[in-house]
Design an enzyme around this catalytic site. Structure first.
Site, PDB file in Angstrom:
ATOM      1  CE  LYS A 168      -4.026  -1.557   1.811  1.00 51.72           C
ATOM      2  NZ  LYS A 168      -5.433  -1.253   3.114  1.00 51.72           N
ATOM      3  CE  LYS A 223     -13.410  -4.482   0.840  1.00 48.46           C
ATOM      4  NZ  LYS A 223     -12.717  -4.069   1.946  1.00 48.46           N
ATOM      5  CE  LYS A 255      -6.053  -8.345  -1.298  1.00 46.90           C
ATOM      6  NZ  LYS A 255      -5.784  -8.229  -0.543  1.00 46.90           N
TER       7      LYS A 255
HETATM    8  P1  TYM Z   1     -10.863  -6.223   3.775  1.00 52.30           P
HETATM    9  O1  TYM Z   1     -11.981  -5.266   3.869  1.00 52.30           O
HETATM   10  O2  TYM Z   1      -9.332  -5.673   3.134  1.00 52.30           O
HETATM   11  O3  TYM Z   1     -11.570  -6.933   3.451  1.00 52.30           O
HETATM   12  C1  TYM Z   1     -12.442  -8.383   4.187  1.00 52.30           C
HETATM   13  C2  TYM Z   1     -12.701  -9.857   4.185  1.00 52.30           C
HETATM   14  O4  TYM Z   1     -12.127 -10.190   3.044  1.00 52.30           O
HETATM   15  C3  TYM Z   1     -11.388 -11.104   2.899  1.00 52.30           C
HETATM   16  N1  TYM Z   1     -10.473 -10.803   1.551  1.00 52.30           N
HETATM   17  C4  TYM Z   1     -11.002 -11.644   0.398  1.00 52.30           C
HETATM   18  N2  TYM Z   1     -11.128 -13.329   0.409  1.00 52.30           N
HETATM   19  C5  TYM Z   1     -10.603 -14.219  -0.499  1.00 52.30           C
HETATM   20  N3  TYM Z   1     -10.215 -13.653  -1.959  1.00 52.30           N
HETATM   21  C6  TYM Z   1     -10.315 -12.337  -1.492  1.00 52.30           C
HETATM   22  N4  TYM Z   1     -10.135 -11.708  -2.769  1.00 52.30           N
HETATM   23  C7  TYM Z   1      -9.936 -11.157  -0.798  1.00 52.30           C
HETATM   24  N5  TYM Z   1     -10.065  -9.937  -0.221  1.00 52.30           N
HETATM   25  C8  TYM Z   1     -10.803  -9.975   0.623  1.00 52.30           C
HETATM   26  C9  TYM Z   1      -9.968 -10.298   3.953  1.00 52.30           C
HETATM   27  O5  TYM Z   1      -9.239 -11.735   3.464  1.00 52.30           O
HETATM   28  C10 TYM Z   1     -11.075 -10.028   4.591  1.00 52.30           C
HETATM   29  O6  TYM Z   1     -11.031 -10.442   5.690  1.00 52.30           O
HETATM   30  N6  TYM Z   1      -7.391  -5.599   7.714  1.00 52.30           N
HETATM   31  C11 TYM Z   1      -8.692  -6.009   7.096  1.00 52.30           C
HETATM   32  C12 TYM Z   1     -10.262  -5.551   7.792  1.00 52.30           C
HETATM   33  C13 TYM Z   1      -9.859  -5.781   9.279  1.00 52.30           C
HETATM   34  C14 TYM Z   1     -10.252  -6.685  10.071  1.00 52.30           C
HETATM   35  C15 TYM Z   1     -10.595  -6.312  11.545  1.00 52.30           C
HETATM   36  C16 TYM Z   1     -10.202  -8.387   9.739  1.00 52.30           C
HETATM   37  C17 TYM Z   1     -10.275  -4.342  11.018  1.00 52.30           C
HETATM   38  N7  TYM Z   1     -10.286  -4.825  11.842  1.00 52.30           N
HETATM   39  C18 TYM Z   1      -9.548  -7.370  12.818  1.00 52.30           C
HETATM   40  C19 TYM Z   1     -10.490  -9.172  10.641  1.00 52.30           C
HETATM   41  C20 TYM Z   1     -10.806  -8.371  12.195  1.00 52.30           C
HETATM   42  C21 TYM Z   1      -9.728  -5.848   6.256  1.00 52.30           C
HETATM   43  O7  TYM Z   1      -8.647  -4.632   5.229  1.00 52.30           O
HETATM   44  O8  TYM Z   1     -10.305  -6.639   5.139  1.00 52.30           O
END
Ligand code: TYM
Length: 329
Positions: A112, A196, A193
């Site tokens: 990032k 979003k 991957k």
């Molecule tokens: P974020 O918002 O990027 O994504 C949300 C969830 O979706 C999963 N994910 C995927 N799984 C499979 N294939 C993909 N291509 C894919 N892209 C995203 C992510 O692994 C995630 O579970 N840092 C985290 C948000 C967060 C969080 C937390 C998660 C903040 N605090 C505490 C768990 C516990 C994030 O950016 O997710």
């Protein structure tokens, strides 16, 4: 008392089938086995600039999507992270026990920060805030996609370091990954991957994409030079389409091989598209019902906050006492 589960999603971009298969679907499956808390992590979203009006509307959209996907708000607390002040407070307390080298090693931070002209401090602190989200509720289980595994390891390292400095305080959280769909790849580029923030129109399938758009994106997905499905030699693009089908259908490996081996790519893609469309339809219908009641989402978020705020406050208090910070009697 049931063990606790916690997870979160950033309210940025459009939620896609990677987010659904990697995280949301696990939440729905396991929510009733736990005391469940699911967060819309708006404080994480602002680690890179977000247009304020858009961010506000994404928070509401995401809340409605959680419910539409099957999160039961009567059982599970749905919480906007910023409404519970303990998250940011605990993040600071944990920052003070986290070596900066641990944060600089995070692969998501490296990726990032490469894309930014100036790197905000929040981007480096991001995983500490994530650790706070988890540790503040003494969560036992954290269902996420594969890309969050490293952040979860860091969370355990921070918890361990705190416990050894100040005495047993935090529960060690376990990472929960789905058996199929933990890492869904981009349709246009199966080496990357599904994300979003990727701008390409053919990259991701959003949960709210209409059926025609879903079909078009899948029919155009990158495959390889083979004419038909071969499980021994297939490239990353075909493998990804097979993963998407298998995750939505819950088929076994045997069923997949029997059904798809030798099928021409055009026919295979049509079947994958129909599987995704029919899985999305009930969710999309529920989403439109939910959003037709303007106050509903705000009520859910207010209830979620009421339920979890006392847990968060009591952890912050305990941590302050352990560290020797002044707490009123
Ligand atoms: P974020 O918002 O990027 O994504 C949300 C969830 O979706 C999963 N994910 C995927 N799984 C499979 N294939 C993909 N291509 C894919 N892209 C995203 C992510 O692994 C995630 O579970 N840092 C985290 C948000 C967060 C969080 C937390 C998660 C903040 N605090 C505490 C768990 C516990 C994030 O950016 O997710």
């Amino acid at each position: 008392m049931k063990p606790r589960v916690l997870s979160g999603v950033q309210p940025t971009g459009n939620l896609h089938i990677g987010n659904y298969l990697g995280a949301l679907r696990s939440w729905v499956k396991i929510q009733h086995d736990y005391e469940s808390i699911f967060c819309i992590v708006d404080l994480h979203a602002i680690t890179v600039y977000q247009q304020p009006e858009e961010l506000r509307s994404k928070i509401l959209e995401l809340t409605a999507l959680f419910v539409a996907a099957g999160i039961d708000p009567k059982h599970s607390a749905i919480v906007a992270q910023s409404t519970v002040p303990g998250h940011a407070e605990l993040a600071w307390l944990l920052t003070c026990v986290t070596p900066v080298g641990w944060l600089q090693r995070m692969t998501q931070y490296k990726a990032k920060s490469e894309a930014q002209e100036t790197i905000g401090d929040g981007l480096l602190q991001y995983p500490v805030l994530m650790a706070a989200d988890i540790l503040i509720y003494q969560a036992n289980c954290v269902p996420v996609g594969e890309d969050q595994r490293q952040h979860l390891e860091l969370t355990r390292d921070i918890a361990q370091r705190f416990n050894s400095l100040y005495g047993e305080t935090f529960v060690m959280p376990e990472t929960y990954l789905p058996a199929v769909g933990a890492r869904v790849m981009g349709l246009d580029d199966p080496e990357k991957k599904m994300s979003k923030s990727e701008p390409g129109a053919g990259h991701a399938i959003a949960l709210l994409d209409p059926p025609g758009v879903i079909r078009k994106k899948i029919m155009r997905a990158t495959t390889d030079s083979n004419p038909a499905v071969d499980f021994e030699t297939m490239g990353a693009g075909v493998k990804n389409l097979m993963t998407i089908f298998q995750a939505f259908s819950d088929w076994t490996d045997d069923q997949m091989v029997k059904h798809f081996s030798g099928m021409r790519y055009g026919d295979m893609k049509k079947q994958v598209a129909e599987m995704v469309v029919s899985s999305m339809e009930p969710m999309q219908k529920r989403y439109h019902e939910i959003t037709s009641d303007p106050g509903y989402v705000d009520r859910i978020l207010a209830e979620g906050r009421e339920r979890v705020n006392p847990i968060a406050s009591s952890t912050v208090n305990l941590v302050k006492q352990r560290m020797g910070i002044y707490t009123s009697a």
